[in-house]
Design an enzyme around this catalytic site. Structure first.
Site, PDB file in Angstrom:
ATOM      1  N   HIS A 180       3.580  -0.951   3.924  1.00  0.00           N
ATOM      2  CA  HIS A 180       2.884   0.314   3.651  1.00  0.00           C
ATOM      3  C   HIS A 180       3.952   1.391   3.436  1.00  0.00           C
ATOM      4  O   HIS A 180       4.760   1.654   4.334  1.00  0.00           O
ATOM      5  CB  HIS A 180       1.990   0.675   4.844  1.00  0.00           C
ATOM      6  CG  HIS A 180       1.213   1.936   4.671  1.00  0.00           C
ATOM      7  ND1 HIS A 180       0.072   2.032   3.888  1.00  0.00           N
ATOM      8  CD2 HIS A 180       1.399   3.184   5.189  1.00  0.00           C
ATOM      9  CE1 HIS A 180      -0.409   3.268   3.943  1.00  0.00           C
ATOM     10  NE2 HIS A 180       0.386   3.984   4.721  1.00  0.00           N
ATOM     11  N   GLU A 210       0.873   5.593   0.764  1.00  0.00           N
ATOM     12  CA  GLU A 210       0.203   6.708   1.445  1.00  0.00           C
ATOM     13  C   GLU A 210       0.526   8.036   0.755  1.00  0.00           C
ATOM     14  O   GLU A 210       1.675   8.293   0.406  1.00  0.00           O
ATOM     15  CB  GLU A 210       0.672   6.744   2.908  1.00  0.00           C
ATOM     16  CG  GLU A 210       0.006   7.839   3.710  1.00  0.00           C
ATOM     17  CD  GLU A 210       0.322   7.711   5.189  1.00  0.00           C
ATOM     18  OE1 GLU A 210       0.139   6.619   5.759  1.00  0.00           O
ATOM     19  OE2 GLU A 210       0.761   8.725   5.758  1.00  0.00           O
ATOM     20  N   ASP A 216      -2.988  15.171  16.461  1.00  0.00           N
ATOM     21  CA  ASP A 216      -2.218  15.873  17.491  1.00  0.00           C
ATOM     22  C   ASP A 216      -2.810  17.240  17.761  1.00  0.00           C
ATOM     23  O   ASP A 216      -3.350  17.882  16.863  1.00  0.00           O
ATOM     24  CB  ASP A 216      -0.768  16.056  17.026  1.00  0.00           C
ATOM     25  CG  ASP A 216      -0.003  14.752  17.139  1.00  0.00           C
ATOM     26  OD1 ASP A 216      -0.125  14.092  18.187  1.00  0.00           O
ATOM     27  OD2 ASP A 216       0.691  14.393  16.175  1.00  0.00           O
ATOM     28  N   SER A 257       0.833  -1.211   0.000  1.00  0.00           N
ATOM     29  CA  SER A 257       0.000   0.000   0.000  1.00  0.00           C
ATOM     30  C   SER A 257       0.864   1.256   0.000  1.00  0.00           C
ATOM     31  O   SER A 257       2.030   1.222   0.401  1.00  0.00           O
ATOM     32  CB  SER A 257      -0.935  -0.014   1.217  1.00  0.00           C
ATOM     33  OG  SER A 257      -0.208  -0.227   2.403  1.00  0.00           O
ATOM     34  N   PHE A 294      11.276  14.448  10.990  1.00  0.00           N
ATOM     35  CA  PHE A 294      10.123  13.546  11.160  1.00  0.00           C
ATOM     36  C   PHE A 294      10.415  12.524  12.262  1.00  0.00           C
ATOM     37  O   PHE A 294       9.599  12.272  13.127  1.00  0.00           O
ATOM     38  CB  PHE A 294       9.865  12.731   9.884  1.00  0.00           C
ATOM     39  CG  PHE A 294       9.209  13.493   8.759  1.00  0.00           C
ATOM     40  CD1 PHE A 294       8.761  14.787   8.913  1.00  0.00           C
ATOM     41  CD2 PHE A 294       9.034  12.884   7.516  1.00  0.00           C
ATOM     42  CE1 PHE A 294       8.160  15.467   7.858  1.00  0.00           C
ATOM     43  CE2 PHE A 294       8.436  13.556   6.462  1.00  0.00           C
ATOM     44  CZ  PHE A 294       8.007  14.843   6.633  1.00  0.00           C
TER      45      PHE A 294
HETATM   46  P1  FAD Z   1      -4.393   7.135  20.201  1.00  0.00           P
HETATM   47  O1  FAD Z   1      -4.501   5.715  19.801  1.00  0.00           O
HETATM   48  O2  FAD Z   1      -5.592   7.775  20.786  1.00  0.00           O
HETATM   49  O3  FAD Z   1      -3.158   7.227  21.214  1.00  0.00           O
HETATM   50  C1  FAD Z   1      -2.545   8.468  21.525  1.00  0.00           C
HETATM   51  C2  FAD Z   1      -1.792   8.337  22.845  1.00  0.00           C
HETATM   52  O4  FAD Z   1      -2.742   8.243  23.911  1.00  0.00           O
HETATM   53  C3  FAD Z   1      -0.930   7.068  22.968  1.00  0.00           C
HETATM   54  O5  FAD Z   1       0.192   7.380  23.737  1.00  0.00           O
HETATM   55  C4  FAD Z   1      -1.839   6.097  23.716  1.00  0.00           C
HETATM   56  O6  FAD Z   1      -1.129   5.107  24.407  1.00  0.00           O
HETATM   57  C5  FAD Z   1      -2.545   7.052  24.676  1.00  0.00           C
HETATM   58  N1  FAD Z   1      -3.864   6.596  25.120  1.00  0.00           N
HETATM   59  C6  FAD Z   1      -4.820   6.008  24.371  1.00  0.00           C
HETATM   60  N2  FAD Z   1      -5.922   5.792  25.120  1.00  0.00           N
HETATM   61  C7  FAD Z   1      -5.645   6.249  26.361  1.00  0.00           C
HETATM   62  C8  FAD Z   1      -6.391   6.323  27.592  1.00  0.00           C
HETATM   63  N3  FAD Z   1      -7.632   5.846  27.692  1.00  0.00           N
HETATM   64  N4  FAD Z   1      -5.768   6.874  28.663  1.00  0.00           N
HETATM   65  C9  FAD Z   1      -4.509   7.364  28.594  1.00  0.00           C
HETATM   66  N5  FAD Z   1      -3.769   7.322  27.450  1.00  0.00           N
HETATM   67  C10 FAD Z   1      -4.331   6.772  26.365  1.00  0.00           C
HETATM   68  N6  FAD Z   1      -1.937  12.322  12.021  1.00  0.00           N
HETATM   69  C11 FAD Z   1      -2.691  13.199  11.321  1.00  0.00           C
HETATM   70  O7  FAD Z   1      -2.921  14.306  11.785  1.00  0.00           O
HETATM   71  N7  FAD Z   1      -3.206  12.878  10.091  1.00  0.00           N
HETATM   72  C12 FAD Z   1      -2.994  11.667   9.518  1.00  0.00           C
HETATM   73  O8  FAD Z   1      -3.486  11.406   8.419  1.00  0.00           O
HETATM   74  C13 FAD Z   1      -2.196  10.722  10.228  1.00  0.00           C
HETATM   75  N8  FAD Z   1      -1.945   9.506   9.706  1.00  0.00           N
HETATM   76  C14 FAD Z   1      -1.210   8.591  10.435  1.00  0.00           C
HETATM   77  C15 FAD Z   1      -0.992   7.330   9.891  1.00  0.00           C
HETATM   78  C16 FAD Z   1      -0.250   6.383  10.588  1.00  0.00           C
HETATM   79  C17 FAD Z   1      -0.029   5.017   9.985  1.00  0.00           C
HETATM   80  C18 FAD Z   1       0.298   6.712  11.861  1.00  0.00           C
HETATM   81  C19 FAD Z   1       1.123   5.706  12.613  1.00  0.00           C
HETATM   82  C20 FAD Z   1       0.088   7.974  12.406  1.00  0.00           C
HETATM   83  C21 FAD Z   1      -0.674   8.925  11.708  1.00  0.00           C
HETATM   84  N9  FAD Z   1      -0.929  10.196  12.226  1.00  0.00           N
HETATM   85  C22 FAD Z   1      -1.682  11.098  11.503  1.00  0.00           C
HETATM   86  C23 FAD Z   1      -0.351  10.615  13.515  1.00  0.00           C
HETATM   87  C24 FAD Z   1      -1.311  10.436  14.715  1.00  0.00           C
HETATM   88  O9  FAD Z   1      -2.441  11.247  14.578  1.00  0.00           O
HETATM   89  C25 FAD Z   1      -0.530  10.843  15.970  1.00  0.00           C
HETATM   90  O10 FAD Z   1       0.517   9.951  16.207  1.00  0.00           O
HETATM   91  C26 FAD Z   1      -1.364  11.053  17.230  1.00  0.00           C
HETATM   92  O11 FAD Z   1      -0.529  11.668  18.211  1.00  0.00           O
HETATM   93  C27 FAD Z   1      -1.891   9.779  17.868  1.00  0.00           C
HETATM   94  O12 FAD Z   1      -2.888   9.250  17.146  1.00  0.00           O
HETATM   95  P2  FAD Z   1      -3.452   7.778  17.485  1.00  0.00           P
HETATM   96  O13 FAD Z   1      -4.600   7.551  16.617  1.00  0.00           O
HETATM   97  O14 FAD Z   1      -2.363   6.796  17.509  1.00  0.00           O
HETATM   98  O15 FAD Z   1      -3.938   8.057  18.993  1.00  0.00           O
END
Ligand code: FAD
Length: 296
Positions: free
Chosen positions: A270, A17, A109, A15, A220
């Site tokens: 990916h 991105e 973020d 895939s 990055f």
């Molecule tokens: P989460 O899964 O919510 O986790 C974030 C943090 O919170 C982690 O440290 C987790 O352990 C912690 N956490 C989760 N639940 C709890 C809880 N209940 N209590 C306490 N802590 C908790 N960003 C963008 O803006 N746009 C994009 O298109 C984008 N694409 C991405 C694609 C990939 C493949 C990856 C790996 C990252 C991407 N990101 C993107 C970055 C991502 O948005 C950031 O890394 C963001 O900080 C975390 O997102 P997440 O969905 O992993 O968050």
């Protein structure tokens, strides 16, 4: 096609991105890239989303254009931190209406440059809540991917924490995961092992970032906490001001990284393309004979 269904059949996934360009020229270049990469018959491609909702329309329009003008399966990234639940449902309903079946559910973020920024009232705090919202409102219409972090998310104090909250996203209904970029495969293998031991059984697809610009990758990598091996840093530092040499070293590194991952039985690869095809095409050409059969 739903990505989760493809992966569950054990089909090796390739895939790519992309990010939504800001200009017409950027969009023209992106579609040139897409046309070239389409020939590799990827399992899916994905389009990123600006965490603050900044690319809401652009992401949606690129996703729709890929869906309607190519034969590719496309996944839309969606971040929840800056939207109300109603807005998220609107965005998802719109994707459903145009026939999109795959979403990468992310938190996003907090904007770094806006210290006073606060999420809207009732917004999803974590990606898990977005996964729950999608399942509640749309059942099984969408196959849902989530992010994972072999070296730990920068906010996670340790890997046990990382795995615990990753597992919550899977239990909420995620079908597969794509990892943050990494350059040391052992971190990925260790993370996958920890996930297995915790009972997580979805495909965890490694995210590969070909190094084509050292300064950019350094930035990055430091932002997302990815370790660049010292030996690679030293090699790159020697040729830092020779872009073609940097690219050559970066591509060679990615080829070896991918070959090792394939040998270890990963479910797919990916590629973070940064909307360019050159490096990815070269890597693919070098590894294609080692890629497991990809038909169902
Ligand atoms: P989460 O899964 O919510 O986790 C974030 C943090 O919170 C982690 O440290 C987790 O352990 C912690 N956490 C989760 N639940 C709890 C809880 N209940 N209590 C306490 N802590 C908790 N960003 C963008 O803006 N746009 C994009 O298109 C984008 N694409 C991405 C694609 C990939 C493949 C990856 C790996 C990252 C991407 N990101 C993107 C970055 C991502 O948005 C950031 O890394 C963001 O900080 C975390 O997102 P997440 O969905 O992993 O968050």
């Amino acid at each position: 096609m739903k990505i989760g269904d493809i992966l569950r059949k054990g089909v090796f996934s390739i895939s790519f991105e992309f990010f939504p360009p800001k200009t017409e020229e950027g969009e023209r270049q992106l579609f040139e890239t897409i046309r070239k990469l389409e020939k590799l018959n990827p399992t899916f491609v994905s389009v990123t989303y600006g965490a603050g909702g900044s690319t809401r329309d652009r992401t949606r329009n690129i996703v729709q254009k890929i869906h309607e003008e190519t034969n590719l399966t496309v996944m839309a990234h969606l971040t929840c931190i800056a939207h109300t639940r109603e807005e998220l449902i609107d965005i998802l309903q719109d994707y459903k209406n145009i026939g999109i079946e795959n979403i990468l559910a992310l938190r996003g973020d907090v904007p770094r440059d806006k210290p006073d920024w606060r999420p809207p009232k009732g917004a999803c705090k974590y990606a898990k809540e977005l996964v729950e919202l999608i399942r509640k409102e749309f059942g099984d219409w969408f196959s849902i991917g989530v992010a994972s972090y072999p070296e730990g998310h920068p906010e996670s104090p340790n890997l046990e924490w990382e795995v615990k909250y990753f597992k919550e996203k899977v239990e909420a209904g995620a079908d597969f995961s794509i990892t943050q970029m990494f350059f040391v495969n052992d971190y990925y293998y260790r993370f996958v092992e920890m996930c297995k031991n915790a009972g997580i059984d979805i495909s965890i697809i490694p995210g590969i970032m070909p190094i084509t610009n050292f300064k950019q990758i350094r930035k990055f990598a430091s932002l997302c906490g990815a370790t660049i091996p010292q030996s690679l840093i030293e090699k790159l530092e020697k040729v830092e001001d020779k872009p073609e040499e940097v690219k050559k070293i970066g591509i060679e590194f990615a080829i070896n990284q991918c070959l090792d991952l394939i040998e270890h039985g990963v479910p797919g690869l990916h590629f973070y393309t940064l909307n360019k095809s050159d490096a990815t095409l070269k890597i693919y050409e070098a590894i294609k004979d080692k890629i497991p059969a990809r038909s169902t």
